[in-house]
Design a protein around this motif. Structure first.
Motif, PDB file in Angstrom:
ATOM      1  N   GLY A  84      33.092  91.973  18.568  1.00  0.00           N
ATOM      2  CA  GLY A  84      31.954  92.906  18.133  1.00  0.00           C
ATOM      3  C   GLY A  84      30.428  92.379  18.195  1.00  0.00           C
ATOM      4  O   GLY A  84      29.469  93.003  17.336  1.00  0.00           O
ATOM      5  N   THR A  85      30.113  91.308  18.800  1.00  0.00           N
ATOM      6  CA  THR A  85      28.904  90.825  18.600  1.00  0.00           C
ATOM      7  C   THR A  85      27.995  90.843  19.880  1.00  0.00           C
ATOM      8  O   THR A  85      27.121  90.303  20.105  1.00  0.00           O
ATOM      9  N   GLY A  86      28.590  91.859  20.611  1.00  0.00           N
ATOM     10  CA  GLY A  86      27.761  91.998  21.810  1.00  0.00           C
ATOM     11  C   GLY A  86      28.037  91.182  23.299  1.00  0.00           C
ATOM     12  O   GLY A  86      27.027  91.303  24.236  1.00  0.00           O
ATOM     13  N   LYS A  87      29.006  90.577  23.270  1.00  0.00           N
ATOM     14  CA  LYS A  87      29.141  89.829  24.452  1.00  0.00           C
ATOM     15  C   LYS A  87      29.558  90.573  25.848  1.00  0.00           C
ATOM     16  O   LYS A  87      28.766  90.213  26.844  1.00  0.00           O
ATOM     17  N   THR A  88      30.161  91.526  25.558  1.00  0.00           N
ATOM     18  CA  THR A  88      30.420  92.275  26.963  1.00  0.00           C
ATOM     19  C   THR A  88      29.016  93.093  27.271  1.00  0.00           C
ATOM     20  O   THR A  88      28.639  93.124  28.601  1.00  0.00           O
ATOM     21  N   THR A  89      28.377  93.542  26.308  1.00  0.00           N
ATOM     22  CA  THR A  89      27.041  94.153  26.640  1.00  0.00           C
ATOM     23  C   THR A  89      25.996  93.143  27.316  1.00  0.00           C
ATOM     24  O   THR A  89      25.322  93.600  28.328  1.00  0.00           O
ATOM     25  N   VAL A  90      26.028  92.160  26.738  1.00  0.00           N
ATOM     26  CA  VAL A  90      25.309  91.032  27.270  1.00  0.00           C
ATOM     27  C   VAL A  90      25.736  90.571  28.835  1.00  0.00           C
ATOM     28  O   VAL A  90      24.884  90.359  29.827  1.00  0.00           O
ATOM     29  N   ALA A  91      27.134  90.442  29.102  1.00  0.00           N
ATOM     30  CA  ALA A  91      27.578  90.159  30.288  1.00  0.00           C
ATOM     31  C   ALA A  91      27.281  91.330  31.270  1.00  0.00           C
ATOM     32  O   ALA A  91      26.862  90.784  32.409  1.00  0.00           O
ATOM     33  N   LEU A  92      27.132  92.458  30.866  1.00  0.00           N
ATOM     34  CA  LEU A  92      26.571  93.475  31.747  1.00  0.00           C
ATOM     35  C   LEU A  92      25.280  93.530  32.178  1.00  0.00           C
ATOM     36  O   LEU A  92      24.837  93.661  33.456  1.00  0.00           O
ATOM     37  N   ARG A  93      24.552  93.028  31.116  1.00  0.00           N
ATOM     38  CA  ARG A  93      22.776  92.776  31.408  1.00  0.00           C
ATOM     39  C   ARG A  93      22.802  91.527  32.368  1.00  0.00           C
ATOM     40  O   ARG A  93      21.857  91.453  33.110  1.00  0.00           O
ATOM     41  N   MET A  94      23.608  90.594  32.227  1.00  0.00           N
ATOM     42  CA  MET A  94      23.400  89.367  33.024  1.00  0.00           C
ATOM     43  C   MET A  94      24.126  89.633  34.281  1.00  0.00           C
ATOM     44  O   MET A  94      23.368  89.104  35.239  1.00  0.00           O
ATOM     45  N   PRO A 209      26.149  84.841  17.345  1.00  0.00           N
ATOM     46  CA  PRO A 209      26.210  84.828  15.852  1.00  0.00           C
ATOM     47  C   PRO A 209      26.760  86.143  15.443  1.00  0.00           C
ATOM     48  O   PRO A 209      26.819  87.107  15.983  1.00  0.00           O
ATOM     49  N   ASP A 210      27.329  86.186  14.231  1.00  0.00           N
ATOM     50  CA  ASP A 210      27.584  87.437  13.267  1.00  0.00           C
ATOM     51  C   ASP A 210      26.339  88.101  13.227  1.00  0.00           C
ATOM     52  O   ASP A 210      25.202  87.761  12.726  1.00  0.00           O
ATOM     53  N   TYR A 211      26.707  89.624  12.788  1.00  0.00           N
ATOM     54  CA  TYR A 211      25.249  90.566  12.473  1.00  0.00           C
ATOM     55  C   TYR A 211      25.263  90.067  11.023  1.00  0.00           C
ATOM     56  O   TYR A 211      26.061  90.013  10.239  1.00  0.00           O
ATOM     57  N   THR A 212      23.945  90.263  10.580  1.00  0.00           N
ATOM     58  CA  THR A 212      23.852  90.118   8.963  1.00  0.00           C
ATOM     59  C   THR A 212      23.940  91.754   8.622  1.00  0.00           C
ATOM     60  O   THR A 212      24.203  92.704   9.279  1.00  0.00           O
ATOM     61  N   ASP A 213      23.990  91.929   7.262  1.00  0.00           N
ATOM     62  CA  ASP A 213      24.462  93.226   6.874  1.00  0.00           C
ATOM     63  C   ASP A 213      23.373  94.111   7.119  1.00  0.00           C
ATOM     64  O   ASP A 213      23.597  95.169   7.464  1.00  0.00           O
ATOM     65  N   GLU A 214      21.965  93.932   6.982  1.00  0.00           N
ATOM     66  CA  GLU A 214      21.053  94.617   7.386  1.00  0.00           C
ATOM     67  C   GLU A 214      20.732  94.946   8.799  1.00  0.00           C
ATOM     68  O   GLU A 214      20.673  96.246   9.230  1.00  0.00           O
ATOM     69  N   GLU A 215      21.339  94.024   9.838  1.00  0.00           N
ATOM     70  CA  GLU A 215      21.457  94.420  11.145  1.00  0.00           C
ATOM     71  C   GLU A 215      22.739  95.458  11.467  1.00  0.00           C
ATOM     72  O   GLU A 215      22.437  96.349  12.268  1.00  0.00           O
ATOM     73  N   LEU A 216      23.627  95.198  10.537  1.00  0.00           N
ATOM     74  CA  LEU A 216      24.839  96.212  10.660  1.00  0.00           C
ATOM     75  C   LEU A 216      24.444  97.555  10.463  1.00  0.00           C
ATOM     76  O   LEU A 216      24.851  98.618  10.816  1.00  0.00           O
ATOM     77  N   LEU A 217      23.565  97.683   9.305  1.00  0.00           N
ATOM     78  CA  LEU A 217      23.079  98.944   8.629  1.00  0.00           C
ATOM     79  C   LEU A 217      22.266  99.727   9.794  1.00  0.00           C
ATOM     80  O   LEU A 217      22.516 100.899  10.181  1.00  0.00           O
ATOM     81  N   LYS A 218      21.401  98.989  10.489  1.00  0.00           N
ATOM     82  CA  LYS A 218      20.468  99.547  11.614  1.00  0.00           C
ATOM     83  C   LYS A 218      21.288  99.803  12.668  1.00  0.00           C
ATOM     84  O   LYS A 218      20.984 100.897  13.385  1.00  0.00           O
ATOM     85  N   ALA A 255      30.145  94.830  15.021  1.00  0.00           N
ATOM     86  CA  ALA A 255      29.272  96.123  15.284  1.00  0.00           C
ATOM     87  C   ALA A 255      30.785  97.333  15.734  1.00  0.00           C
ATOM     88  O   ALA A 255      30.623  98.435  15.376  1.00  0.00           O
ATOM     89  N   ARG A 256      31.818  96.480  16.097  1.00  0.00           N
ATOM     90  CA  ARG A 256      32.990  97.371  16.396  1.00  0.00           C
ATOM     91  C   ARG A 256      33.526  97.854  15.149  1.00  0.00           C
ATOM     92  O   ARG A 256      34.000  99.059  15.336  1.00  0.00           O
ATOM     93  N   SER A 257      33.506  97.270  13.934  1.00  0.00           N
ATOM     94  CA  SER A 257      34.084  97.703  12.796  1.00  0.00           C
ATOM     95  C   SER A 257      33.175  98.987  12.238  1.00  0.00           C
ATOM     96  O   SER A 257      33.771  99.869  11.771  1.00  0.00           O
TER      97      SER A 257
END
Length: 311
Positions: A84-94, A209-218, A255-257
């Motif tokens: 849930g840290t965006g690896k697939t999304t970044v792979a798409l952008r790459m 890296p893992d997201y912070t709590d504030e990033e997950l809220l956003k 982010a998946r959770s």
């Protein structure tokens, strides 16, 4: 002119100079990086590495246009981090980035796991792996949880056959395929130690890296906004509490959770509206997640039970 500069002889017909800033604009790289910043919250070190990689590829392309480089740079990558840290999304952008710069023909992403590559009986693995590679040619092959390909404890496992085919293609057809291996950091480290052939072919290692709590809220607010939902003020406070508690419980997936939690909150909101409404509902009522829609989550009861057990 220095002796070093005099020693660099460009082939006839090559451009005298290249404007990298213009290349950055016209190639579409700026657009891809802007999408990455817009679509992904946080992940500053990942975005920095992607920008650095884009700069390297721009320079390599410029050098090739001037006859200063002959071989395509090694582009195979390793993405490590928790779920849930965006690896697939970044792979798409790459994949998009590499296509715009002319390093791959198509720019598509083929995402697979062990089950897509490894067969269950003798003679089954090679055709499966080769079929996946055929679909991925001209683009990017993303292998999630790549360490499951290697199972030395099972003498009858056919993962090694898939690994040998992958290694051969990664070396011999690197001009037409980029492979990205992904998974948990520690498991990927052990996988590379056991399979040095992969490590030697991977040029770029990027840790997510893992997201912070504030990033997950956003992220939660952004996900809801895309579906035309909002959290009311009290729900926002409860969601912040939910994130803190959920992080400490098993199977947390960043982010998946959060996405799963919001799906369940929308389910509760719909049920609440259906059972309590006594007349027409306006758009605000239909689009607002309340605190009770989140508080009903088992996350709170599990956290309360754990707190009582500690007392």
């Amino acid at each position: 002119m220095s002796s070093t500069a005099e020693a660099i002889v460009k082939p006839a017909g090559t451009p005298p100079a290249v404007d990298l800033r213009e290349e950055f604009e016209t190639s579409g790289v700026r657009e891809v990086l802007a999408e990455l910043d817009r679509d992904l919250i946080g992940l500053a070190p990942v975005k920095k590495r992607i920008r650095e990689t884009a700069a390297l590829l721009l320079v390599e392309r410029a050098r090739k246009s001037m006859g200063l480089a002959q071989e395509t740079p090694t582009l195979h990558m390793s993405f490590t981090g928790n779920p849930g840290t965006g690896k697939t999304t970044v792979a798409l952008r790459m994949a998009d980035l590499l296509h715009r710069l002319g390093y791959i023909r198509k720019g598509h992403l083929v995402s697979v796991t062990r089950d897509d590559l490894v067969g269950q009986y003798i003679g089954h693995t090679a055709p499966k792996t080769k079929e996946v590679l055929k679909r991925a040619m001209g683009g990017v092959l993303f292998i999630d949880e790549a360490y499951y390909l290697y199972r030395p404890e099972n003498e009858r496992d056919y993962g090694q056959e898939a690994i040998e085919i992958l290694l051969q293609v990664m070396e011999n057809q690197r001009d037409d395929l980029v492979v990205i291996l992904a998974g948990y950091s520690e498991r990927m480290d052990r996988f590379f130690q056991s399979n040095p052939g992969f490590r030697s072919r991977i040029a770029h290692h990027i840790d997510f890296p893992d997201y912070t709590d504030e990033e997950l809220l956003k992220i939660a607010e952004t996900m809801l906004a895309h579906q035309h939902y909002v959290l009311d003020e009290e729900a926002l406070t409860v969601m912040r509490d939910y994130i803190a508690k959920r992080r400490g419980q098993p199977h947390f997936a960043n982010a998946r959770s959060i996405r799963n939690a919001l799906d369940r909150a929308r389910l509760r909101q719909a049920n609440r509206l259906f059972e309590t409404s006594k007349g027409p509902l306006d758009a605000t009522a239909l689009s607002t997640i309340s605190a009770e829609d989140i508080m009903a989550s088992r996350v709170f009861s599990i956290a309360a039970k754990a707190a009582r057990a500690e007392q």
